[in-house]
Design an enzyme around this catalytic site. Structure first.
Site, short mmCIF file in Angstrom:
data_model
loop_
_atom_site.label_atom_id
_atom_site.label_comp_id
_atom_site.label_asym_id
_atom_site.label_seq_id
_atom_site.Cartn_x
_atom_site.Cartn_y
_atom_site.Cartn_z
N GLU A 231 1.01 -1.22 0.11
CA GLU A 231 0.12 -0.04 -0.06
C GLU A 231 0.73 1.32 -0.04
OE1 GLU A 231 -4.00 1.31 1.98
OE2 GLU A 231 -2.42 0.85 3.27
N GLY B 184 3.48 2.17 10.97
CA GLY B 184 3.20 1.36 12.10
C GLY B 184 2.67 -0.05 11.88
N MET C 112 0.31 -2.28 8.94
CA MET C 112 -0.36 -2.66 7.48
C MET C 112 -1.42 -3.68 7.71
SD MET C 112 -0.79 -1.71 4.42
CE MET C 112 -2.07 -2.61 3.34
N GLU C 113 -2.64 -3.35 6.96
CA GLU C 113 -3.63 -4.34 7.19
C GLU C 113 -3.90 -5.58 6.11
OE1 GLU C 113 -5.45 -0.88 4.89
OE2 GLU C 113 -3.82 -1.06 6.48
N HIS D 91 -6.85 -0.77 15.25
CA HIS D 91 -6.95 -0.08 14.07
C HIS D 91 -6.93 -1.06 12.75
CE1 HIS D 91 -6.37 3.47 11.25
NE2 HIS D 91 -5.61 2.40 10.60
N GLU D 92 -6.05 -2.00 12.82
CA GLU D 92 -5.60 -2.83 11.60
C GLU D 92 -6.69 -4.05 11.71
OE1 GLU D 92 -3.42 -1.90 9.53
OE2 GLU D 92 -2.74 -0.49 11.06
N GLU E 143 -9.38 4.63 6.32
CA GLU E 143 -8.52 5.20 7.47
C GLU E 143 -9.24 5.90 8.26
OE1 GLU E 143 -5.73 3.85 7.78
OE2 GLU E 143 -5.23 3.21 5.81
#
Length: 1021
Positions: A290, A423, A425-426, A458-459, A481
């Site tokens: 990404e 930080g 990556m999903e 978050h992920e 996001e």
């Protein structure tokens, strides 16, 4: 994707083509994009000897000095070079009439006729030459006329016309499925691959265009025939042209064999390494696709809307494991000590979510509702994965219930990568993290746990927002996001209330307001096209403002209505791509409000900035008006017209003195016009708008309104929630910066702080005051700096002195406050602070005492000020296996006042020798907080710009951080000119970045604030 900012990572935090005054091209050059965010001409200083306009066929050194000076001046006036050249030649022509030096006789009629005839002939010849295709008065001379096709289509690497003319791919075909075999060689740092793409023809076409970057395609076949590949490197595109049309509805397979080097940056398929317990260096490879990195690992249709399924096979050496999005189904032993792992066919997903890793990681696993959750790390850190495993399992169950859609994969891997820029990556089923964002050691503080919990939350939210439902294009990145950020905070508040994440969420919204107040900001949903523009969308607006407007909408609707609308959206667009309106329509379908949710929310997503709400009360009549809150330099009137047109639909909330603390006290008014009036009871003493700061706007109460609120707080600060007290402090500083409120009024509000006990308001005031202190310090206002320091210690000194240095069961918010207070006290050389820190550091160095995690940064920073302490920290940093602790040591090392060590640390971070290159933004940010290093950091960035941009993509969050860290505290004209000159000289290597505009804008605003407030500071401090 989680942009990484700092230790506490106001999460999440993760530029546009501009080339000012381009030459007028004589052929279309599609590699050059139209500037979208041009620098203000007044902001750019051009030097006549260096800022030369290069015209095709005219070398840089081919201008004589007179022409060069004309050219530079004319460039500033926006003139065409050809016109300038013509006028120069007319003035210097031997046929031009000369001024008489002395007396001379009148020429005869015959001479005049001959002269006129010669002039006409020369002029005619010149015009014919000039208007011939591609003829110039240069060394190139005349060329063969371009065909119309050459004017439209770019030229491929083979010299042939490339059959596509846009950065975006054509939509006549779309991929359905990829079969990918990839073989990384960890000795040569290269890889080989074969990809077979099943393609469906949507409309009749004779070409296929897709992405590939930095690879050598050795063979290509389609429909059982070998085909030729055309490549246009500037756009990272390849194409296959067919002799006849591919018919709509048909399918075929395009197979490409290729090889490439493993990336040595953090994008694409890249190599990483770490030092094992034995001291040996171990190598691994991982992916970061990404936003635009998949094309660097395999040829593909690398845009979010081109979803497909993927079947991945990986060849690896013995002693390694491989991981991908899906579970492994079999391993085949090959020759030469190689193995081939094959994974299940994936769910439908975008290319940027594909991931694979080859490493020697170990893991711990747990089954959660039929999903195997595993956390992977290097073997030496296996004992640090337990917290992440338990946290991930708990959050997965929460999201399964909240979204009412079960996580669709049978496994979920969370992997700590030693070298990782973001930080986290999903990637679907294979989430990658920085080690500091996933691993928690026995000595990690509760603040470290708060950070790890935030990133995991978050992920995991992305597995629904971003993976299951994906934005159509990067202009709506906020749908990924913004939602993931919003869910990150709300899920933790529900599932981990002891982490007290609410104050962090509030600070995050203040940060978003600060960024969005600048003219260099952009709408949440913005037009993006170039790679730099895509990278720049990963910023505070997409993440933090996106989350903020979702909170505002949730507070307007009921929580249950908002949740049902989200579930409707996810079910309606499962495995599809969406835009803004799709979300608003789903929410409207459930909420059934009298107003249009789409109309209201479009005012927040389709225009930049946010409103300033002004309250004017006369007796019982209240007049409320809105305008664009825009920080602008007084001399800049260029945005006045656009500002006046800005209008928002504001869900305005307010409370009054009779009821202030409960949600039931809140009254709501939908402000859709420029001005509205309403009546209140005569008994009401004062109003507080924007209850708990749930709305994304700033409020000015006027002189009388502010006076009433200040008096109320001085009488009883608990008359307002701590969130409302925070917002008053934040708003009044913002209004002072805007010029709406005099700074003495700011200081009058802060008087109440002597009675404040809540962490949120205290930390907001501390943050605002230390920012001003930093500006004064960098500006070397020698009389004001000590007075500002005294003012801060007068208000916070007692609190500083009352902090304990042991872990005594303090709450997270109190530990956060303690860390900030003691860090500032020691940086001010407050005697009792530095002595205690030195004492603890000495015992830690001797191995006789452990330091509480939230105090490490303060103690280490004090210890780093001595030679022995700095050396001890560096050695410990090199060998520490606890990454959260290492980062605190690194910050301490960067806080030294020793210039030689500052320079060494910056170089070591850039080359990756002693410090990982991914930490360079953190190192520069820390150095710039202290006076001795901030100018060295700026010089370092200028001198090493090319090397820095090789390691970090232009426009990336890392580059945004580097630019703003090194420039944002300048406040002088000299520094402004220096910044403008440097970035202006970079052209396509950086001058077009939005963060460059933000840097110049911030310096101007700093200068203006200083000019307006220095006298007030001298009088009041």
């Amino acid at each position: 994707m989680e942009s990484f900012q700092n230790d506490l990572a106001s999460l999440p935090r993760n530029m546009i083509e501009n080339s000012m005054f381009e030459e007028e091209p004589d052929v279309v050059d599609l590699a050059k994009e139209t500037p979208v965010y041009p620098l203000d001409p007044d902001d750019v200083v051009y030097e006549p000897r260096s800022s030369r306009l290069l015209v095709r066929g005219l070398g840089e050194n081919d201008l004589d000095e007179e022409e060069e000076d004309y050219e530079s001046s004319a460039r500033l006036l926006g003139m065409s070079f050809m016109n300038r050249s013509s006028s120069l030649r007319a003035n210097t022509s031997p046929y031009a009439r000369q001024e008489p030096v002395g007396s001379c006789s009148m020429p005869s009629p015959r001479t005049m006729i001959v002269g006129v005839f010669i002039l006409v002939v020369v002029a005619s010849v010149a015009m014919v030459i000039y208007f011939l295709p591609r003829c110039t008065f240069t060394k190139e001379g005349c060329h063969k006329a371009n065909t119309s096709m050459e004017l439209i289509y770019p030229i491929s690497t083979s010299g042939e016309l490339f059959p596509w003319t846009d950065l975006r791919l054509p939509v006549n075909v779309r991929p359905i499925h990829y079969d990918l075999l990839i073989h990384p060689n960890l000795t040569t740092m290269t890889f080989q691959g074969t990809v077979s793409i099943t393609i469906q023809v949507v409309n009749d076409t004779n070409k296929v265009v897709l992405h590939a970057s930095d690879m050598d395609i050795t063979k290509a076949t389609a429909r059982d025939k070998e085909v030729r590949i055309l490549e246009y490197k500037s756009w990272e595109q390849i194409a296959v042209k067919f002799p006849e049309d591919l018919r709509r509805g048909s399918k075929f397979v395009l197979t490409l064999e290729y090889n490439a080097n493993l990336s040595n940056s953090y994008i694409g398929f890249y190599n990483s390494s770490y030092i094992a317990k034995s001291g040996a260096r171990r190598v691994l490879v991982a992916t970061q696709f990404e936003p635009l990195g998949a094309r660097k690992a395999f040829p593909c249709f690398d845009e979010p809307a081109f979803k497909a399924t993927f079947l991945v096979k990986i060849k690896r050496e013995a002693g390694y494991i491989s991981l991908s999005n899906m579970p492994m189904i079999k391993t085949t032993e090959l020759t030469d000590n190689l193995f081939q792992d094959e994974f299940e066919e994936s769910v439908t997903m975008s290319t940027y979510l594909v991931a694979f890793i080859v490493a020697n990681f170990t893991s711990e696993s747990k089954n959660v509702s039929g999903t195997l959750v595993s956390v992977y790390a290097v073997p030496e850190k296996k004992d640090q994965v337990v917290y992440a495993l338990e946290t991930g399992a708990k959050l997965l169950e929460y999201y399964n219930t909240f979204f009412d859609i079960k996580y669709p994969l049978s496994k979920l891997d969370l992997v700590a990568i030693p070298d990782f820029l973001a930080g986290a990556m999903e990637n679907w089923g294979l989430i990658t993290f920085r080690e500091t964002s996933l691993l928690v050691g026995n000595e990690s503080s509760v603040l470290d746990r708060q950070l790890v919990t935030s990133v995991i939350a978050h992920e995991l939210a992305h597995q629904w927002f971003g993976n299951l439902v994906t934005m159509k294009w990067w202009n709506d990145l906020w749908l990924n996001e913004g939602f993931a950020t919003y869910m990150q905070y709300t899920s933790i508040m529900k599932e981990f209330p002891d982490l007290e994440i609410g104050d962090d969420f509030l600070r995050m919204r203040f940060q978003a307001l600060s960024k969005d107040a600048l003219n260099s900001s952009h709408p949440i949903s913005a037009t993006v096209k170039t790679p730099e523009q895509v990278e720049e969308m990963f910023d505070s607006v997409s993440y933090e403002k996106g989350a903020s407007i979702l909170l505002m909408l949730n507070s307007l609707l009921s929580e249950e209505q908002f949740r049902k609308g989200v579930i409707t959206y996810l079910n309606a667009y499962k495995n599809k791509n969406t835009g803004n309106d799709d979300l608003w329509n789903s929410l409207s379908e459930v909420a059934k409000q009298s107003y249009s949710i789409a109309d209201m929310m479009n005012t927040w997503t389709l225009q930049k900035g946010f409103p300033l709400v002004t309250v004017n009360r006369v007796a019982t009549r209240v007049r409320v008006s809105q305008e664009h809150f825009l920080l602008k330099v007084d001399s800049d009137n260029s945005t006045a017209k656009s500002v006046s047109k800005s209008l928002w639909h504001i869900p305005l909330t307010y409370v009054n003195d009779s009821c202030t603390l409960k949600t039931a006290c809140k009254q709501v008014l939908l402000l859709t016009e420029r001005t509205v009036t309403f009546d209140i009871p005569k008994s009401v003493k004062w109003l507080k708008l924007n209850f708990r700061n749930e709305g994304f706007y700033i409020v000015d109460y006027g002189v009388q309104g502010w006076k009433e609120l200040v008096e109320a707080l001085n009488n009883n600060l608990n008359v307002l929630t701590h969130e409302d007290r925070c917002s008053l402090i934040n708003n009044i500083f913002a209004l002072s910066r805007l010029g709406k409120v005099p700074f003495k009024q700011v200081l009058s509000l802060l008087v109440y702080l002597r009675n404040e006990t809540e962490s949120g308001p205290l930390m907001e005031a501390l943050s605002q005051l230390t920012h001003i202190y930093g500006l004064l310090d960098k500006r070397q206002e020698l009389l004001l700096v000590p007075r500002m320091k005294s003012y801060i210690t007068d208000h916070f000194g007692d609190l500083m002195d009352s902090q304990v240095w042991e872990d005594e069961g303090l709450s997270v918010s109190k530990k956060n406050l303690r860390s900030s207070l003691l860090e500032l006290a020691c940086s001010f050389n407050r005697n009792n602070c530095t002595k205690k820190a030195e004492e603890i550091f000495k015992k830690w160095s001797n191995g006789t005492e452990k330091i509480p995690g939230d105090l490490m940064k303060t103690v280490f920073s004090v210890g780093a000020q001595t030679d022995d302490g700095w050396v001890k920290l560096l050695e410990t940093y090199k060998h520490s296996k606890v990454d959260a602790e290492k980062r605190k040591m690194l910050r301490a090392l960067a806080s030294t006042q020793d210039v030689r060590r500052i320079v060494w640390l910056m170089k070591a971070s850039l080359d990756g020798s002693e410090v990982q290159t991914q930490e360079l933004p953190l190192v520069l940010n820390t150095i710039c907080k202290n006076f001795p290093g901030h100018l060295y950091a700026w010089d370092f960035v200028k001198e090493n710009w090319d090397d820095i941009t090789k390691r970090f993509p232009l426009g990336s969050f890392a580059m945004q951080s580097i630019i703003m860290s090194t420039t944002s505290q300048f406040s002088s004209k000299a520094h402004l000119l220096e910044v403008q000159n440097f970035f202006g000289s970079l052209k396509e290597r950086g001058s077009q970045l939005r963060s460059v505009q933000e840097a110049a804008e911030t310096i101007k605003l700093n200068m203006q604030w200083m000019d307006n407030n220095l006298n007030t500071l001298r009088q009041w401090l």
